[in-house]
Design a protein around this motif. Sequence first.
Motif, PDB file in Angstrom:
ATOM      1  N   HIS A  71      -9.192  82.985  22.201  1.00  0.00           N
ATOM      2  CA  HIS A  71     -10.540  82.539  22.352  1.00  0.00           C
ATOM      3  C   HIS A  71     -11.017  81.356  22.846  1.00  0.00           C
ATOM      4  O   HIS A  71     -11.616  80.726  22.482  1.00  0.00           O
ATOM      5  CB  HIS A  71     -11.354  82.967  20.974  1.00  0.00           C
ATOM      6  CG  HIS A  71     -11.222  84.445  20.510  1.00  0.00           C
ATOM      7  ND1 HIS A  71     -11.589  85.382  20.832  1.00  0.00           N
ATOM      8  CD2 HIS A  71     -10.300  84.669  19.277  1.00  0.00           C
ATOM      9  CE1 HIS A  71     -11.262  86.462  19.993  1.00  0.00           C
ATOM     10  NE2 HIS A  71     -10.440  85.774  19.063  1.00  0.00           N
ATOM     11  N   LEU A  72     -10.216  80.941  23.841  1.00  0.00           N
ATOM     12  CA  LEU A  72     -10.183  79.778  24.638  1.00  0.00           C
ATOM     13  C   LEU A  72     -10.415  79.786  26.078  1.00  0.00           C
ATOM     14  O   LEU A  72     -10.040  80.924  26.637  1.00  0.00           O
ATOM     15  CB  LEU A  72      -9.008  79.083  24.430  1.00  0.00           C
ATOM     16  CG  LEU A  72      -8.664  78.433  23.018  1.00  0.00           C
ATOM     17  CD1 LEU A  72      -7.179  77.730  22.959  1.00  0.00           C
ATOM     18  CD2 LEU A  72      -9.624  77.606  22.284  1.00  0.00           C
ATOM     19  N   LYS A  73     -11.138  78.859  26.728  1.00  0.00           N
ATOM     20  CA  LYS A  73     -11.329  78.819  28.119  1.00  0.00           C
ATOM     21  C   LYS A  73     -10.163  77.751  28.862  1.00  0.00           C
ATOM     22  O   LYS A  73      -9.682  77.077  28.018  1.00  0.00           O
ATOM     23  CB  LYS A  73     -12.445  78.276  28.312  1.00  0.00           C
ATOM     24  CG  LYS A  73     -13.682  79.013  28.059  1.00  0.00           C
ATOM     25  CD  LYS A  73     -14.240  79.858  29.293  1.00  0.00           C
ATOM     26  CE  LYS A  73     -15.356  80.709  28.584  1.00  0.00           C
ATOM     27  NZ  LYS A  73     -15.086  81.964  27.388  1.00  0.00           N
ATOM     28  N   PRO A  74      -9.845  78.346  30.156  1.00  0.00           N
ATOM     29  CA  PRO A  74      -8.737  77.239  30.681  1.00  0.00           C
ATOM     30  C   PRO A  74      -8.952  75.874  30.352  1.00  0.00           C
ATOM     31  O   PRO A  74      -8.193  75.137  30.320  1.00  0.00           O
ATOM     32  CB  PRO A  74      -8.745  77.593  32.115  1.00  0.00           C
ATOM     33  CG  PRO A  74      -9.463  79.026  32.129  1.00  0.00           C
ATOM     34  CD  PRO A  74     -10.386  79.239  30.908  1.00  0.00           C
ATOM     35  N   LYS A  75     -10.392  75.429  30.310  1.00  0.00           N
ATOM     36  CA  LYS A  75     -10.625  73.993  30.115  1.00  0.00           C
ATOM     37  C   LYS A  75     -10.340  73.370  28.871  1.00  0.00           C
ATOM     38  O   LYS A  75     -10.372  72.314  28.551  1.00  0.00           O
ATOM     39  CB  LYS A  75     -12.326  73.585  30.590  1.00  0.00           C
ATOM     40  CG  LYS A  75     -13.134  74.322  29.672  1.00  0.00           C
ATOM     41  CD  LYS A  75     -14.646  73.824  29.744  1.00  0.00           C
ATOM     42  CE  LYS A  75     -15.434  74.497  28.887  1.00  0.00           C
ATOM     43  NZ  LYS A  75     -15.208  74.628  27.443  1.00  0.00           N
ATOM     44  N   ALA A  90      12.283  74.801  43.961  1.00  0.00           N
ATOM     45  CA  ALA A  90      13.337  73.845  43.253  1.00  0.00           C
ATOM     46  C   ALA A  90      12.016  72.676  42.650  1.00  0.00           C
ATOM     47  O   ALA A  90      12.264  72.345  41.544  1.00  0.00           O
ATOM     48  CB  ALA A  90      14.426  73.284  44.098  1.00  0.00           C
ATOM     49  N   PHE A  91      11.418  72.447  43.502  1.00  0.00           N
ATOM     50  CA  PHE A  91      10.226  71.294  43.103  1.00  0.00           C
ATOM     51  C   PHE A  91       8.869  71.689  44.025  1.00  0.00           C
ATOM     52  O   PHE A  91       8.992  72.169  44.996  1.00  0.00           O
ATOM     53  CB  PHE A  91      10.625  69.791  43.150  1.00  0.00           C
ATOM     54  CG  PHE A  91      10.923  69.371  44.514  1.00  0.00           C
ATOM     55  CD1 PHE A  91       9.837  68.873  45.288  1.00  0.00           C
ATOM     56  CD2 PHE A  91      12.039  69.177  45.040  1.00  0.00           C
ATOM     57  CE1 PHE A  91       9.699  68.360  46.577  1.00  0.00           C
ATOM     58  CE2 PHE A  91      12.238  68.735  46.680  1.00  0.00           C
ATOM     59  CZ  PHE A  91      11.046  68.487  47.072  1.00  0.00           C
ATOM     60  N   PRO A  92       7.826  71.422  43.337  1.00  0.00           N
ATOM     61  CA  PRO A  92       7.253  70.985  42.102  1.00  0.00           C
ATOM     62  C   PRO A  92       7.382  72.030  41.166  1.00  0.00           C
ATOM     63  O   PRO A  92       7.919  72.900  41.304  1.00  0.00           O
ATOM     64  CB  PRO A  92       5.936  70.740  42.476  1.00  0.00           C
ATOM     65  CG  PRO A  92       5.378  71.684  43.482  1.00  0.00           C
ATOM     66  CD  PRO A  92       6.446  71.891  44.227  1.00  0.00           C
ATOM     67  N   SER A  93       7.197  71.470  39.717  1.00  0.00           N
ATOM     68  CA  SER A  93       7.490  72.329  38.745  1.00  0.00           C
ATOM     69  C   SER A  93       6.655  73.670  38.750  1.00  0.00           C
ATOM     70  O   SER A  93       5.335  73.479  39.349  1.00  0.00           O
ATOM     71  CB  SER A  93       6.954  71.409  37.349  1.00  0.00           C
ATOM     72  OG  SER A  93       5.943  71.368  37.254  1.00  0.00           O
ATOM     73  N   THR A  94       6.690  74.649  38.052  1.00  0.00           N
ATOM     74  CA  THR A  94       5.936  75.907  38.174  1.00  0.00           C
ATOM     75  C   THR A  94       4.582  75.474  37.059  1.00  0.00           C
ATOM     76  O   THR A  94       3.368  75.852  37.552  1.00  0.00           O
ATOM     77  CB  THR A  94       6.594  76.982  37.428  1.00  0.00           C
ATOM     78  OG1 THR A  94       7.753  77.174  38.500  1.00  0.00           O
ATOM     79  CG2 THR A  94       5.787  78.062  37.270  1.00  0.00           C
ATOM     80  N   ALA A  95       4.734  74.524  36.181  1.00  0.00           N
ATOM     81  CA  ALA A  95       3.825  74.187  35.277  1.00  0.00           C
ATOM     82  C   ALA A  95       2.547  73.576  36.052  1.00  0.00           C
ATOM     83  O   ALA A  95       1.413  73.753  36.007  1.00  0.00           O
ATOM     84  CB  ALA A  95       4.106  73.232  34.103  1.00  0.00           C
ATOM     85  N   CYS A  96       3.037  72.776  37.234  1.00  0.00           N
ATOM     86  CA  CYS A  96       2.052  72.278  38.055  1.00  0.00           C
ATOM     87  C   CYS A  96       1.338  73.290  38.737  1.00  0.00           C
ATOM     88  O   CYS A  96       0.090  73.178  39.169  1.00  0.00           O
ATOM     89  CB  CYS A  96       2.470  71.030  39.044  1.00  0.00           C
ATOM     90  SG  CYS A  96       3.062  69.854  37.912  1.00  0.00           S
ATOM     91  N   LEU A 102      -5.029  77.674  37.327  1.00  0.00           N
ATOM     92  CA  LEU A 102      -6.016  77.612  36.180  1.00  0.00           C
ATOM     93  C   LEU A 102      -7.145  76.897  36.449  1.00  0.00           C
ATOM     94  O   LEU A 102      -8.220  76.859  35.701  1.00  0.00           O
ATOM     95  CB  LEU A 102      -5.314  77.457  35.028  1.00  0.00           C
ATOM     96  CG  LEU A 102      -4.198  78.630  34.143  1.00  0.00           C
ATOM     97  CD1 LEU A 102      -3.491  77.936  33.491  1.00  0.00           C
ATOM     98  CD2 LEU A 102      -4.899  79.924  33.721  1.00  0.00           C
ATOM     99  N   GLY A 103      -7.221  76.367  37.472  1.00  0.00           N
ATOM    100  CA  GLY A 103      -8.406  75.323  37.904  1.00  0.00           C
ATOM    101  C   GLY A 103      -8.265  74.046  37.063  1.00  0.00           C
ATOM    102  O   GLY A 103      -9.493  73.745  37.051  1.00  0.00           O
ATOM    103  N   LEU A 104      -7.021  73.549  36.887  1.00  0.00           N
ATOM    104  CA  LEU A 104      -7.099  72.143  35.646  1.00  0.00           C
ATOM    105  C   LEU A 104      -6.526  71.325  36.513  1.00  0.00           C
ATOM    106  O   LEU A 104      -5.595  71.437  37.475  1.00  0.00           O
ATOM    107  CB  LEU A 104      -6.587  72.987  34.599  1.00  0.00           C
ATOM    108  CG  LEU A 104      -7.021  74.044  33.760  1.00  0.00           C
ATOM    109  CD1 LEU A 104      -6.118  74.476  33.042  1.00  0.00           C
ATOM    110  CD2 LEU A 104      -8.480  73.564  33.335  1.00  0.00           C
TER     111      LEU A 104
END
Length: 331
Positions: A71-75, A90-96, A102-104
């Motif tokens: 029950h959370l929003k990306p923000k 290989a770079f950048p990271s997948t997290a970035c 996610l628009g963050l």
Amino acid sequence: MIAKYNAKISGTGMYVPDKILNNFDMEKIVDTSDEWIRTRTGMSERRISSKDQAVSDLAYEASLKALQSAHLKPKDIDMIIVGTITSDHAFPSTACILQKKLGLKNFPAFDISAGCTGWIYAANIAKQYIENGIAKNILVVGVETLTKITNYTDRNTCVLFGDGAGATIISRAETKDISKIIDTEISADGTHYDLLIQQAGGSRMPASKESVEKNLHTVYMEGNKIFKLAVRSMFNACEVVLKRNKLDVQSIDWLITHQANMRIIQSLGKKLKIDEKKVIVNIEKYANTSAATVPMALDEAIKSGKIRHGDLVLMASFGAGLTSGSLLIRL
Ligand code: ACO
């Protein structure tokens, strides 16, 4: 460190690509049989990502579901940690990349390379950021597209892997919450790093025409040596957290282990002396999705109503490195 807060898993989600490759399809690709694969591994089918699907695409779909279930929003997210060894680049990271999808922006986002233990390593780190008060809601994803680095002429490995993503939100628990990440243990034994390896494509052996021709950019694994180490190291990781928390294995409601081989799951269950009805298994549907197996199995078991709020769940994994780890939670 004295924890200021408790951490808990507040939401889960998973995503697998639509395309299914079953054991009979595998029979048409390499010299294998449905019978061999089922009896030696417990696998019946696996999911295959499409040409235009990369790891961040799978991670994004699973993350949206995890956010919804929390029950959370990306923000609301203030950190992203992704466990993967098949990142988009290989770079950048997948997290970035996931952060952008996610628009963050403007918070830490990074990947962890711990093979199949990637999600447990990431959850271990997330727990500390929640407990010390730096973060409130961390998106922790285990995701893999191993079929993109699988050698489909090597029957020893190609039948074993599938693609998928498991996402979790690790959040600050309220004081009255019974849900909590109770403990976690991670370890590694680098002396065996070469038993499970993608040999080419890094600085030791940069990608070349020759490395591609020899399939050195695909998964190399000495399966039977790893088998014994897998059981032993996951057992040790489980024992440590059980002992540290003065818990008997009988008090555990559910055990979720890395889904690499049904025989490994059964051997570990036997060694731990846990009732086999308490062991969550979905290997027949998805095969080995590496860092995604544990969070995917957790999500499926929660969504199907098997694992319920208040249950004590022990999770363990093992993978390239060789890494291993466990996570004990009250859901
Ligand atoms: N179909 C038919 N026969 C096969 C296949 C296949 N797909 N694969 C291997 N065989 C044959 C072998 O060639 C061998 O034949 P031989 O006796 O004539 O030489 C025979 O089957 C036995 O081979 P083993 O490798 O000894 O088989 P084993 O029972 O060990 O099973 C397996 C192999 C499934 C790979 C198992 O060892 C295993 O699961 N290992 C652990 C994998 C693991 O946990 N990996 C870590 C995580 S992965 C990650 O981090 C990315």
